[in-house]
Write an enzyme that holds these catalytic residues in place. Structure first.
Site, mmCIF file in Angstrom:
data_model
loop_
_atom_site.group_PDB
_atom_site.id
_atom_site.type_symbol
_atom_site.label_atom_id
_atom_site.label_comp_id
_atom_site.label_asym_id
_atom_site.label_seq_id
_atom_site.Cartn_x
_atom_site.Cartn_y
_atom_site.Cartn_z
ATOM 1 N N ASP A 39 0.886 -1.163 0.062
ATOM 2 C CA ASP A 39 -0.042 -0.148 -0.070
ATOM 3 C C ASP A 39 1.003 1.349 0.168
ATOM 4 O OD1 ASP A 39 -3.134 0.332 0.839
ATOM 5 O OD2 ASP A 39 -2.119 2.125 1.241
ATOM 6 N N ASP A 66 4.233 3.176 -4.117
ATOM 7 C CA ASP A 66 3.131 3.510 -5.002
ATOM 8 C C ASP A 66 3.048 2.878 -6.393
ATOM 9 O OD1 ASP A 66 1.739 5.291 -6.762
ATOM 10 O OD2 ASP A 66 3.026 7.166 -6.468
ATOM 11 N N SER A 146 -15.117 -1.272 -10.876
ATOM 12 C CA SER A 146 -16.285 -0.662 -10.015
ATOM 13 C C SER A 146 -17.353 -0.677 -10.981
ATOM 14 C CB SER A 146 -15.735 0.677 -10.272
ATOM 15 O OG SER A 146 -16.813 1.419 -9.920
ATOM 16 N N TYR A 159 -12.641 8.654 -13.822
ATOM 17 C CA TYR A 159 -12.419 7.292 -13.065
ATOM 18 C C TYR A 159 -13.021 6.288 -14.073
ATOM 19 C CZ TYR A 159 -13.637 4.316 -8.937
ATOM 20 O OH TYR A 159 -13.720 3.430 -8.040
ATOM 21 N N LYS A 163 -11.185 2.400 -15.067
ATOM 22 C CA LYS A 163 -12.047 1.392 -14.498
ATOM 23 C C LYS A 163 -12.283 0.506 -15.772
ATOM 24 C CE LYS A 163 -11.434 1.896 -10.183
ATOM 25 N NZ LYS A 163 -10.681 0.637 -9.432
ATOM 26 N N VAL A 192 -19.429 1.047 -1.492
ATOM 27 C CA VAL A 192 -18.786 0.361 -0.501
ATOM 28 C C VAL A 192 -18.300 1.247 0.607
ATOM 29 C CG1 VAL A 192 -17.294 -1.507 0.327
ATOM 30 C CG2 VAL A 192 -17.789 -1.351 -2.051
ATOM 31 N N THR A 194 -16.135 2.614 2.874
ATOM 32 C CA THR A 194 -14.647 2.550 3.101
ATOM 33 C C THR A 194 -14.087 3.939 3.094
ATOM 34 O OG1 THR A 194 -13.945 2.761 0.796
ATOM 35 C CG2 THR A 194 -14.346 0.566 1.638
HETATM 36 P P1 NAI Z 1 -9.803 2.779 0.429
HETATM 37 O O1 NAI Z 1 -9.280 4.258 0.085
HETATM 38 O O2 NAI Z 1 -10.462 2.392 1.806
HETATM 39 O O3 NAI Z 1 -8.463 2.022 0.085
HETATM 40 C C1 NAI Z 1 -7.627 2.255 -1.091
HETATM 41 C C2 NAI Z 1 -6.219 1.932 -0.821
HETATM 42 O O4 NAI Z 1 -5.367 2.148 -1.864
HETATM 43 C C3 NAI Z 1 -5.824 2.996 0.117
HETATM 44 O O5 NAI Z 1 -5.073 2.015 1.520
HETATM 45 C C4 NAI Z 1 -4.765 3.685 -0.440
HETATM 46 O O6 NAI Z 1 -3.649 3.917 0.421
HETATM 47 C C5 NAI Z 1 -4.279 2.670 -1.796
HETATM 48 N N1 NAI Z 1 -3.752 3.444 -2.728
HETATM 49 C C6 NAI Z 1 -4.152 4.667 -3.170
HETATM 50 N N2 NAI Z 1 -3.251 4.973 -4.159
HETATM 51 C C7 NAI Z 1 -2.308 4.058 -4.081
HETATM 52 C C8 NAI Z 1 -1.137 4.075 -4.949
HETATM 53 N N3 NAI Z 1 -0.818 4.964 -5.683
HETATM 54 N N4 NAI Z 1 -0.314 3.076 -4.606
HETATM 55 C C9 NAI Z 1 -0.566 2.178 -3.681
HETATM 56 N N5 NAI Z 1 -1.689 2.361 -2.848
HETATM 57 C C10 NAI Z 1 -2.609 3.015 -3.275
HETATM 58 O O7 NAI Z 1 -10.770 2.362 -0.695
HETATM 59 P P2 NAI Z 1 -11.538 1.090 -1.209
HETATM 60 O O8 NAI Z 1 -12.988 1.724 -1.429
HETATM 61 O O9 NAI Z 1 -11.075 0.203 -0.274
HETATM 62 O O10 NAI Z 1 -11.207 1.050 -2.766
HETATM 63 C C11 NAI Z 1 -10.635 -0.138 -3.158
HETATM 64 C C12 NAI Z 1 -10.941 -0.323 -4.718
HETATM 65 O O11 NAI Z 1 -12.226 -0.530 -4.785
HETATM 66 C C13 NAI Z 1 -10.400 0.878 -5.519
HETATM 67 O O12 NAI Z 1 -9.840 0.456 -6.543
HETATM 68 C C14 NAI Z 1 -11.774 1.664 -5.644
HETATM 69 O O13 NAI Z 1 -11.744 2.271 -6.812
HETATM 70 C C15 NAI Z 1 -12.591 0.472 -5.734
HETATM 71 N N6 NAI Z 1 -14.081 0.701 -5.587
HETATM 72 C C16 NAI Z 1 -14.539 1.278 -4.312
HETATM 73 C C17 NAI Z 1 -15.968 1.671 -4.197
HETATM 74 C C18 NAI Z 1 -16.280 2.040 -3.136
HETATM 75 O O14 NAI Z 1 -17.349 2.418 -2.957
HETATM 76 N N7 NAI Z 1 -15.678 2.367 -1.997
HETATM 77 C C19 NAI Z 1 -16.809 1.475 -5.353
HETATM 78 C C20 NAI Z 1 -16.375 0.651 -6.413
HETATM 79 C C21 NAI Z 1 -14.976 0.480 -6.527
#
Ligand code: NAI
Length: 282
Positions: A39, A66, A146, A159, A163, A192, A194
């Site tokens: 991460d 990253d 997504s 976005y 995706k 979701v 989060t």
């Molecule tokens: P989150 O923000 O809780 O977790 C995302 C993680 O990715 C974070 O820990 C962040 O530090 C890490 N991250 C971001 N940029 C990064 C980079 N350049 N290099 C390494 N790590 C990086 O978000 P969530 O909701 O758990 O998202 C996970 C996936 O689910 C994402 O791909 C998001 O687009 C997708 N998603 C989320 C939805 C939601 O409603 N939360 C809906 C649809 C898709």
């Protein structure tokens, strides 16, 4: 050589410090997978590593980096392969979200979406999948896209660029890698609950405005938990499912979009008009 049991598998999760990635790390570990975690956020990642180990799980390797940085992912892959050999499961979960209209989105926003959400998973695939093919044990790739990778949601152009792109990569790899026994799952979450919900940037819009807050709260009310999403992903791997839905709305919306294009167009336009009315004024 599809994966039918996670016990003993070497399982990489990106974005493991938060939300869906963290929940997936725990769900996989609880089923006996041995984890490789990464991460951007070092401290939060260390915390997840600690909590997995406290629950009796195994973290083979972890490092903060990253994923949009190709050299960093390559160095990470070298370390992982040296320490524990080729992997069995690779889950691209890390991602970020920026919404906006084209007149407000800056070049940096488009670039961030593509660099992190599309090139990030590509960097991981480039660096880890050839070793999986070479090892000949089969395996699985999970790509978290997504609902915005299937549907034309309002203000999601940047976005969705990333995706939909990830969906394209996944659809092709699904067939390319079948003969190597490597399955591919495309995860298409709707809402979701989060930290992403709080960090999504709507360019040029004050998120503290009551109308916008109301919209965000509605989104959160209908949102699935990251734990539920993680369970769906694990089932998707074990049953070798390509599409992994995490809520009925996305499954229904996508089915509808394919079967009934004209009403889909009307509904998307209505959603867009609604968004403009509610969020559009600064
Ligand atoms: P989150 O923000 O809780 O977790 C995302 C993680 O990715 C974070 O820990 C962040 O530090 C890490 N991250 C971001 N940029 C990064 C980079 N350049 N290099 C390494 N790590 C990086 O978000 P969530 O909701 O758990 O998202 C996970 C996936 O689910 C994402 O791909 C998001 O687009 C997708 N998603 C989320 C939805 C939601 O409603 N939360 C809906 C649809 C898709």
């Amino acid at each position: 050589m599809a994966i039918t049991d996670l016990r003993g598998t070497k399982f990489l999760v990106t974005g493991a410090a938060s939300g869906i990635g963290r929940a997936l790390a725990h769900a996989a570990s609880d089923r006996g997978a041995r984890l490789v975690l990464t991460d951007l956020q070092e401290e939060a990642l260390d915390e997840v590593v600690r909590s997995v180990r406290e629950r009796g799980g195994t973290v083979l390797h972890s490092a903060a980096l990253d994923i949009s940085d190709y050299e960093a992912v390559t160095a990470f892959a070298r370390d992982v392969h040296e320490a524990c050999g080729s992997l069995d499961i690779v889950a691209n979960v890390a991602g970020v979200s920026v919404w906006g209209t084209v007149d407000r989105l800056q070049h940096e926003h488009w670039k961030l979406m593509v660099d992190v959400n599309l090139m990030g998973p590509i960097h991981v695939i480039e660096n880890f999948v050839p070793a999986m093919i070479e090892a000949g044990r089969g395996g699985h790739i999970v790509n978290v896209s997504s609902a915005a990778g299937l549907l034309a949601l309002p203000w999601h152009a940047a976005y969705s660029a990333s995706k939909f792109g990830l969906r394209g990569v996944s659809e092709v790899l699904r067939f390319d890698l079948k003969r190597d026994g490597i399955g591919v799952s495309l995860v298409v979450p709707g809402a979701v609950r989060t930290p992403l919900v709080d960090t999504v940037q709507i360019v040029g819009v004050d998120r503290d405005r009551p109308e916008v807050r109301k919209l965000t709260q509605r989104f959160v009310r209908h949102a699935a938990t990251p734990e539920k999403v993680a369970e769906r992903i694990v089932t998707g791997i074990l049953k070798n499912r390509f599409m992994v839905y995490t809520s009925f709305d996305t499954r229904f919306g996508y089915w509808w979009a394919r079967k009934f294009a004209p009403p889909y167009n009307l509904v998307m336009q209505a959603a867009n008009d609604y968004f403009r009315r509610v969020v559009g004024t600064k």
